[in-house]
Design a protein around this motif. Structure first.
Motif, PDB file in Angstrom:
ATOM      1  N   ASN A 155      42.786 -38.835 -33.218  1.00 34.40           N
ATOM      2  CA  ASN A 155      42.896 -39.468 -34.538  1.00 34.40           C
ATOM      3  C   ASN A 155      41.494 -39.893 -34.961  1.00 34.40           C
ATOM      4  O   ASN A 155      40.795 -40.550 -34.184  1.00 34.40           O
ATOM      5  CB  ASN A 155      43.828 -40.684 -34.389  1.00 34.40           C
ATOM      6  CG  ASN A 155      44.000 -41.460 -35.669  1.00 34.40           C
ATOM      7  OD1 ASN A 155      43.093 -41.584 -36.478  1.00 34.40           O
ATOM      8  ND2 ASN A 155      45.175 -42.017 -35.839  1.00 34.40           N
ATOM      9  N   GLN A 171      40.519 -42.199 -36.686  1.00 37.26           N
ATOM     10  CA  GLN A 171      40.371 -43.653 -36.650  1.00 37.26           C
ATOM     11  C   GLN A 171      40.064 -44.149 -35.238  1.00 37.26           C
ATOM     12  O   GLN A 171      39.592 -45.276 -35.062  1.00 37.26           O
ATOM     13  CB  GLN A 171      41.658 -44.333 -37.158  1.00 37.26           C
ATOM     14  CG  GLN A 171      42.012 -43.974 -38.587  1.00 37.26           C
ATOM     15  CD  GLN A 171      40.923 -44.366 -39.573  1.00 37.26           C
ATOM     16  OE1 GLN A 171      40.362 -45.447 -39.472  1.00 37.26           O
ATOM     17  NE2 GLN A 171      40.618 -43.486 -40.502  1.00 37.26           N
ATOM     18  N   GLN A 226      33.573 -46.448 -33.727  1.00 37.11           N
ATOM     19  CA  GLN A 226      34.952 -46.638 -34.191  1.00 37.11           C
ATOM     20  C   GLN A 226      35.578 -47.938 -33.710  1.00 37.11           C
ATOM     21  O   GLN A 226      36.272 -48.598 -34.468  1.00 37.11           O
ATOM     22  CB  GLN A 226      35.831 -45.456 -33.735  1.00 37.11           C
ATOM     23  CG  GLN A 226      35.671 -44.202 -34.569  1.00 37.11           C
ATOM     24  CD  GLN A 226      34.662 -43.252 -33.955  1.00 37.11           C
ATOM     25  OE1 GLN A 226      34.123 -43.518 -32.889  1.00 37.11           O
ATOM     26  NE2 GLN A 226      34.380 -42.159 -34.636  1.00 37.11           N
TER      27      GLN A 226
END
Length: 201
Positions: free
Chosen positions: A65, A67, A113
């Motif tokens: 992902n 994110q 992140q």
């Protein structure tokens, strides 16, 4: 009882290693010549050649992902990891089922992140390698867990942090720049702690 191990090693991990650094390449500080690994495992845990390892049916897609992970680094390391499993006599399949011996959850979030607090919240541990703010390198984290099908608790887990070179993509975003020798080093470090037994007739 779980076995817990933590190392800090003075080595280059994800960048190139060479005794001579050309003048146009960034110098790495002593702080960046380190990696940290935390391993936890059920007592006596080992994979056995010919067992089947599958991607975790609920976690694999969630962890790939943008994110959470640098996707290019994720795909590169995941490919190297699955090849390493096959080379050691294990079977691998991306689609999980209850017939798999272990489900694998894998993530490679970078410090761009996720913070240490977020890593701890998501994965239950953060190796805690301090970042000295060099713009040419950033801390990168790898998580790898093996679960028995249906279990909510990993039978074996490795968390690894090191500094990786970064590059800027066409959209101006910082991305991990993984080199083949760095990928090989990570795989060797993983299997230094993940035992694979071979059953002989």
């Amino acid at each position: 009882m779980k076995l817990a191990i933590c190392w800090s090693v003075g080595v280059l991990l994800l960048g190139a290693c060479s005794p001579r650094v050309p003048p146009n390449q960034p110098q790495r500080s002593a702080q960046q010549q380190r990696d940290t690994i935390v391993v936890s495992a059920d007592t006596g845990f080992a994979l056995i050649a010919q067992q089947t390892v599958c991607d975790h049916p609920m976690l694999a897609e969630a962890l790939r992902n943008p994110q959470l992970s640098d996707l290019a680094a994720y795909d590169l390391m995941h490919h190297a990891l699955t090849n390493a499993l096959l080379e050691r006599g294990l079977a691998y399949q991306s689609k999980a089922s209850e017939s798999c011996d272990y489900w694998l959850a894998f993530a490679i979030p970078s410090s761009q992140q996720l913070s240490d607090l977020q890593l701890m919240s998501l994965f239950g541990v953060s190796p805690g390698l301090a970042d000295d703010g060099n713009q040419d390198f950033q801390r990168a984290t790898l998580y790898l867990s093996l679960y028995q099908p249906g279990s909510g608790r990993p039978s074996w887990q490795l968390s690894m942090q090191a500094f990786a070179a970064v590059e800027i993509d066409q959209q101006g975003r910082r991305k991990l720049k993984l080199k083949p020798e760095g990928v090989d080093y990570v795989i060797n470090r993983i299997f230094a702690h993940l035992k694979v037994d071979v059953i002989r007739p």
